[in-house]
Design a protein around this motif. Structure first.
Motif, PDB file in Angstrom:
ATOM      1  N   ARG A 174       0.912  -1.456  -0.346  1.00  0.00           N
ATOM      2  CA  ARG A 174       0.199   0.517   0.279  1.00  0.00           C
ATOM      3  C   ARG A 174       1.055   1.353  -0.003  1.00  0.00           C
ATOM      4  O   ARG A 174       1.783   1.213   1.007  1.00  0.00           O
ATOM      5  CB  ARG A 174      -1.011   0.059   1.430  1.00  0.00           C
ATOM      6  CG  ARG A 174      -1.376  -0.968   1.119  1.00  0.00           C
ATOM      7  CD  ARG A 174      -2.997  -1.599   2.835  1.00  0.00           C
ATOM      8  NE  ARG A 174      -1.845  -2.271   3.006  1.00  0.00           N
ATOM      9  CZ  ARG A 174      -2.348  -2.720   4.133  1.00  0.00           C
ATOM     10  NH1 ARG A 174      -2.832  -3.148   4.681  1.00  0.00           N
ATOM     11  NH2 ARG A 174      -0.725  -3.397   5.774  1.00  0.00           N
TER      12      ARG A 174
ATOM     13  N   ASP B  25     -10.182  -5.537  -4.586  1.00  0.00           N
ATOM     14  CA  ASP B  25      -9.108  -4.336  -5.466  1.00  0.00           C
ATOM     15  C   ASP B  25      -9.693  -4.790  -7.030  1.00  0.00           C
ATOM     16  O   ASP B  25      -9.739  -4.037  -7.502  1.00  0.00           O
ATOM     17  CB  ASP B  25      -7.716  -4.520  -5.072  1.00  0.00           C
ATOM     18  CG  ASP B  25      -7.565  -4.443  -3.637  1.00  0.00           C
ATOM     19  OD1 ASP B  25      -7.970  -3.282  -2.577  1.00  0.00           O
ATOM     20  OD2 ASP B  25      -6.189  -4.185  -2.927  1.00  0.00           O
ATOM     21  N   LEU B  80       3.012  -5.680  -7.427  1.00  0.00           N
ATOM     22  CA  LEU B  80       2.586  -4.480  -7.560  1.00  0.00           C
ATOM     23  C   LEU B  80       1.740  -4.228  -8.947  1.00  0.00           C
ATOM     24  O   LEU B  80       0.694  -3.678  -9.494  1.00  0.00           O
ATOM     25  CB  LEU B  80       3.811  -4.280  -8.873  1.00  0.00           C
ATOM     26  CG  LEU B  80       5.065  -3.849  -8.462  1.00  0.00           C
ATOM     27  CD1 LEU B  80       6.315  -3.860  -9.051  1.00  0.00           C
ATOM     28  CD2 LEU B  80       5.092  -2.763  -7.367  1.00  0.00           C
ATOM     29  N   TRP B  81       0.957  -5.743  -8.917  1.00  0.00           N
ATOM     30  CA  TRP B  81      -0.652  -5.516  -9.651  1.00  0.00           C
ATOM     31  C   TRP B  81      -1.330  -5.169  -9.258  1.00  0.00           C
ATOM     32  O   TRP B  81      -2.217  -4.316  -9.521  1.00  0.00           O
ATOM     33  CB  TRP B  81      -0.155  -6.763 -10.837  1.00  0.00           C
ATOM     34  CG  TRP B  81      -1.513  -7.295 -11.748  1.00  0.00           C
ATOM     35  CD1 TRP B  81      -1.495  -6.603 -13.363  1.00  0.00           C
ATOM     36  CD2 TRP B  81      -2.731  -8.179 -11.561  1.00  0.00           C
ATOM     37  NE1 TRP B  81      -3.326  -6.989 -13.580  1.00  0.00           N
ATOM     38  CE2 TRP B  81      -3.927  -8.110 -12.031  1.00  0.00           C
ATOM     39  CE3 TRP B  81      -3.199  -9.092 -10.333  1.00  0.00           C
ATOM     40  CZ2 TRP B  81      -4.628  -8.545 -12.136  1.00  0.00           C
ATOM     41  CZ3 TRP B  81      -3.375  -9.988 -10.282  1.00  0.00           C
ATOM     42  CH2 TRP B  81      -4.805  -9.662 -11.150  1.00  0.00           C
ATOM     43  N   THR B  82      -1.710  -6.151  -8.831  1.00  0.00           N
ATOM     44  CA  THR B  82      -2.737  -5.944  -7.668  1.00  0.00           C
ATOM     45  C   THR B  82      -2.864  -4.073  -6.802  1.00  0.00           C
ATOM     46  O   THR B  82      -3.573  -3.801  -6.209  1.00  0.00           O
ATOM     47  CB  THR B  82      -2.993  -6.715  -6.372  1.00  0.00           C
ATOM     48  OG1 THR B  82      -1.691  -6.707  -5.528  1.00  0.00           O
ATOM     49  CG2 THR B  82      -2.839  -7.948  -6.139  1.00  0.00           C
ATOM     50  N   THR B  83      -1.352  -3.361  -6.608  1.00  0.00           N
ATOM     51  CA  THR B  83      -1.408  -2.399  -5.693  1.00  0.00           C
ATOM     52  C   THR B  83      -1.664  -1.154  -7.049  1.00  0.00           C
ATOM     53  O   THR B  83      -2.737  -0.568  -6.808  1.00  0.00           O
ATOM     54  CB  THR B  83       0.181  -1.969  -5.783  1.00  0.00           C
ATOM     55  OG1 THR B  83       0.449  -2.732  -5.300  1.00  0.00           O
ATOM     56  CG2 THR B  83       0.128  -0.935  -4.702  1.00  0.00           C
ATOM     57  N   TRP B  84      -1.449  -1.482  -8.208  1.00  0.00           N
ATOM     58  CA  TRP B  84      -1.832  -0.601  -9.460  1.00  0.00           C
ATOM     59  C   TRP B  84      -3.634  -1.059  -9.528  1.00  0.00           C
ATOM     60  O   TRP B  84      -3.763  -0.077  -9.389  1.00  0.00           O
ATOM     61  CB  TRP B  84      -1.700  -1.654 -10.471  1.00  0.00           C
ATOM     62  CG  TRP B  84      -2.285  -0.193 -12.331  1.00  0.00           C
ATOM     63  CD1 TRP B  84      -1.834   0.601 -12.610  1.00  0.00           C
ATOM     64  CD2 TRP B  84      -3.250  -0.667 -12.671  1.00  0.00           C
ATOM     65  NE1 TRP B  84      -2.014   1.217 -13.177  1.00  0.00           N
ATOM     66  CE2 TRP B  84      -2.939   0.089 -13.644  1.00  0.00           C
ATOM     67  CE3 TRP B  84      -3.333  -2.263 -13.514  1.00  0.00           C
ATOM     68  CZ2 TRP B  84      -3.241   0.424 -14.683  1.00  0.00           C
ATOM     69  CZ3 TRP B  84      -4.242  -1.911 -14.139  1.00  0.00           C
ATOM     70  CH2 TRP B  84      -3.821  -0.706 -15.414  1.00  0.00           C
ATOM     71  N   PHE B  85      -3.918  -2.077  -8.709  1.00  0.00           N
ATOM     72  CA  PHE B  85      -5.992  -1.801  -8.889  1.00  0.00           C
ATOM     73  C   PHE B  85      -6.130  -0.680  -8.227  1.00  0.00           C
ATOM     74  O   PHE B  85      -6.841  -0.300  -7.363  1.00  0.00           O
ATOM     75  CB  PHE B  85      -6.376  -3.172  -8.950  1.00  0.00           C
ATOM     76  CG  PHE B  85      -6.134  -3.728 -10.265  1.00  0.00           C
ATOM     77  CD1 PHE B  85      -7.346  -3.613 -10.827  1.00  0.00           C
ATOM     78  CD2 PHE B  85      -5.397  -4.480 -11.042  1.00  0.00           C
ATOM     79  CE1 PHE B  85      -7.555  -4.231 -12.588  1.00  0.00           C
ATOM     80  CE2 PHE B  85      -5.607  -5.476 -11.943  1.00  0.00           C
ATOM     81  CZ  PHE B  85      -6.553  -5.157 -12.770  1.00  0.00           C
ATOM     82  N   SER B  86      -5.649  -1.709  -6.397  1.00  0.00           N
ATOM     83  CA  SER B  86      -5.903  -0.825  -5.305  1.00  0.00           C
ATOM     84  C   SER B  86      -5.706   0.791  -5.876  1.00  0.00           C
ATOM     85  O   SER B  86      -6.563   1.573  -4.739  1.00  0.00           O
ATOM     86  CB  SER B  86      -5.428  -1.166  -3.600  1.00  0.00           C
ATOM     87  OG  SER B  86      -4.231  -0.899  -4.173  1.00  0.00           O
ATOM     88  N   ARG B  87      -4.637   1.565  -6.186  1.00  0.00           N
ATOM     89  CA  ARG B  87      -4.470   2.779  -6.082  1.00  0.00           C
ATOM     90  C   ARG B  87      -5.474   3.115  -7.188  1.00  0.00           C
ATOM     91  O   ARG B  87      -5.993   4.793  -7.267  1.00  0.00           O
ATOM     92  CB  ARG B  87      -3.343   3.138  -6.614  1.00  0.00           C
ATOM     93  CG  ARG B  87      -2.221   3.153  -5.500  1.00  0.00           C
ATOM     94  CD  ARG B  87      -0.944   3.584  -5.874  1.00  0.00           C
ATOM     95  NE  ARG B  87      -0.482   4.198  -6.068  1.00  0.00           N
ATOM     96  CZ  ARG B  87       1.182   4.878  -6.079  1.00  0.00           C
ATOM     97  NH1 ARG B  87       1.131   4.334  -7.228  1.00  0.00           N
ATOM     98  NH2 ARG B  87       1.240   6.254  -5.779  1.00  0.00           N
ATOM     99  N   ARG B  88      -5.929   2.888  -7.824  1.00  0.00           N
ATOM    100  CA  ARG B  88      -7.442   2.965  -8.979  1.00  0.00           C
ATOM    101  C   ARG B  88      -8.397   4.174  -8.545  1.00  0.00           C
ATOM    102  O   ARG B  88      -9.004   3.043  -7.282  1.00  0.00           O
ATOM    103  CB  ARG B  88      -8.004   2.752  -9.922  1.00  0.00           C
ATOM    104  CG  ARG B  88      -6.884   2.495 -10.429  1.00  0.00           C
ATOM    105  CD  ARG B  88      -7.339   1.724 -12.417  1.00  0.00           C
ATOM    106  NE  ARG B  88      -7.922   0.430 -12.218  1.00  0.00           N
ATOM    107  CZ  ARG B  88      -8.708  -0.044 -13.246  1.00  0.00           C
ATOM    108  NH1 ARG B  88      -8.178   0.152 -14.641  1.00  0.00           N
ATOM    109  NH2 ARG B  88      -8.849  -1.433 -12.610  1.00  0.00           N
TER     110      ARG B  88
END
Lengths: 517, 88
Positions: A174, B25, B80-88
């Motif tokens: 995060r 996410d 990083l792929w999941t992070t990219w989703f959670s940031r959108r």
């Protein structure tokens, strides 16, 4: 002792990590560069170009020493491996110590010609920094690094126990959440490359085990020299006969060695008592020819060119050690695997760096007065900045010094290394003079600028700049410069992120105060 | 290597999508326990296949070293792929 296992492990992890973190960061970063040691050396000697040719450069080096080093005690030729071009030759005169070899070292290219390349230690300096440090006696450096590595193992085990949700948080990263993000980043870089971290720390200790655990040798051998003979294939040195005898064809001995090894290449040739009738030629297999890094050494009678009796087959323990060291150094690794090693090394460096930052991030809120942190906190914060951006910056300065220091000045090699530490020390001094938050932004920006400058200085001072190398299809030089640009971008991005990060209250107040003052 | 890495990435994606936190996410909803288990099973199978492939190509020693390094890279890419989703 009322507290639980996890708390006590967390305490251990925190303080061991902090105490050895700065040293471990330096060990990880320099070790990571060492996977491309040969490529770095090539970049640092732009005078050497062309293709490698083992036989031609071996003969060329031999011919040079025949004319310039008659009567020397030994001639040595370090052959180029798959990733390098030039061979290095050096000789030892009677009565000289082995360490003086640099005084008689020379380079030979793939056509067997001596080349006047600039005097540099190249990637070797960073490789040696990785376990010898610098400016301290080698043994001390190795003790310090060994101690750090042993505590690294402690930190790995205690870290795994401390980590509450190793599987639930496996993919979790995060961003923009302060301390939480630092913990995520630390966990991610640690857990996802855990096999590498454990392997590299353990095998790293194995590389120097005869220093760290010397008691096995005297227990099993009456004379330690016998151990080295059995383990490393170091035989009895020949005695001078006093009768001169010309040497048989070296190329033919190389051919015999290749045949014996079913095509594996030699990497190292040592000729004892060259020119004497009792001269012995030893040919050692290239350290990258197999996963086990300690390749076999074959001996030849120099006068006849005949192979002497074969070295004894190594025992299981010896071979295990050889493979462990090989696994650590990755000399066997083809290009794709080498990049994976490099990537894992970057993960390790990031793990240590994020761990160090986490120490301050965790404690900042708990400070009695965040505006006036106690001296310990301030010291840790400054040392973090000075190490995490200072050491990489020093490495960039080392590369720049390689291009800018005039060739032929006395002690050029030493000065290149000094510049690494001037670069690092300069950043450190600067960091200690600035308020922490500004120090982060500015030190990261300085590092970014230094890395950006490397390809520019290269293009300005040599004819092997990035564009020209690209046109010439010289991928080693292109990749090196590209790595500099990527590193510059990473530091630049980090500086920008810290700069833009919404300031915590404490920073806002501090800046307010600065504005007033 | 060419095939091994994508298979490992897909494998980790499967494991990742078997976790409710990442389902929210990436997919915007939580999958049924049945489907989550299926994702996980698929993920483990893919990781095992990538290991088999690496061993088959490079032999036990070299294949295992390749696979271990590649696994780290694949896992980081998926994180990083999941992070990219959670940031959108």
């Amino acid at each position: 002792m009322k507290e639980g296992l996890r708390q006590s492990m967390a305490w251990l992890h925190t303080w061991v990590g902090l105490l050895f973190g700065w040293l471990l960061f330096a060990v990880f970063v320099t070790g990571t560069t060492a996977y491309f040691q040969d490529e770095i050396t090539r970049w640092m000697q732009p005078e050497i170009a062309g293709e490698r040719n083992l036989d031609a450069s071996a003969e060329g080096a031999l011919a040079y020493m025949k004319t310039h080093a008659q009567g020397a005690e030994s001639w040595t030729i370090q052959l180029p491996n798959e990733r390098s071009v030039a061979a290095m030759g050096y000789w030892k005169e009677k009565g000289e110590t082995f360490r003086q070899w640099r005084d008689h070292a020379f380079m030979v290219d793939g056509q067997g010609r001596k080349v006047d390349a600039r005097d540099t230690t190249g990637g070797w300096l960073l490789y040696r920094l990785h376990f010898d440090l610098h400016y301290v006696p080698v043994l001390w450096g190795r003790w310090a690094v060994g101690l750090a590595a042993m505590f690294m193992l402690v930190a790995i085990v205690s870290g795994v126990i401390t980590h509450k949700k190793i599987f639930a948080d496996f993919f979790t990263m995060r961003f923009g959440k302060g301390q939480r993000s630092w913990l995520d980043a630390h966990n991610l870089t640690a857990v996802l490359a855990l096999p590498f971290h454990f392997m590299i720390t353990y095998t790293g200790l194995v590389t120097l085990m005869s220093q760290y655990m010397p008691w096995g040798i005297p227990a099993a051998y009456e004379h330690p020299a016998d151990y080295y003979r059995d383990h490393l294939g170091a035989g009895e040195p020949p005695k001078r006969s006093g009768i001169e005898a010309p040497m048989a064809s070296l190329s033919d001995m190389i051919r015999q060695a290749r045949e014996h090894w079913q095509g594996a290449e030699p990497g190292f040739i040592a000729i004892a008592l060259p020119g004497d009738a009792h001269a012995v030629v030893k040919i050692t297999q290239d350290t990258g020819a197999a996963m086990g890094t300690r390749g076999e050494t074959l001996s030849f009678d120099a006068a006849t060119g005949a192979m002497r009796r074969l070295p004894p087959v190594k025992g299981g323990a010896s071979q295990t050690e050889s493979v462990m060291v090989g696994l650590h150094a990755g000399r066997f690794a083809p290009l794709a695997l080498r990049w994976l090693y490099f990537f894992s090394g970057v993960m390790g460096s990031a793990m240590v760096a994020t761990g160090l930052v986490l120490w301050t991030a965790k404690r900042r809120q708990q400070l009695p007065d965040p505006l006036r942190p106690h001296v310990g906190f301030r010291l840790v914060e400054k040392l973090n900045i000075a190490t995490i951006s200072g050491l990489p910056c020093g490495i960039a300065v080392y590369f720049i010094a390689n291009r800018l220091l005039p060739t032929g000045i006395p002690a050029r090699v030493a000065w290149e290394a000094h510049w690494l530490f001037i670069g690092w020390g300069g950043v450190m001094l600067y960091v200690f003079l600035r308020p922490p938050r500004r120090a982060w932004v500015e030190a990261l920006a300085i590092a970014a600028t230094a890395f950006l400058a490397v390809p520019l200085v290269d293009a300005a001072t040599t004819d092997r700049g990035m564009l020209r190398s690209l046109l010439a299809g010289d991928l080693v030089f292109v990749a090196f410069d590209a790595c500099m640009l990527v590193t510059a971008a990473a530091f630049g991005w980090a500086a920008w992120t810290v700069h833009r990060r919404p300031a915590a209250t404490r920073h806002a107040t501090r800046r307010g105060k600065e504005a007033v003052a | 290597m060419v095939l091994c890495l994508p298979i490992a990435i897909v494998g980790f994606m499967g494991l990742c999508l078997g976790m409710s936190r990442h389902q929210r996410d990436v997919l915007g909803r939580v999958l049924s326990p049945m489907r989550s288990a299926l994702c996980k099973a698929f993920g483990w199978t893919a990781l095992a296949s990538s290991f088999a492939l690496a061993i088959a190509r490079d032999g036990a020693a070299m294949g295992a070293v390749y696979w271990a390094g590649m696994l780290s890279l694949a896992a980081v890419l998926v994180a990083l792929w999941t992070t990219w989703f959670s940031r959108r």
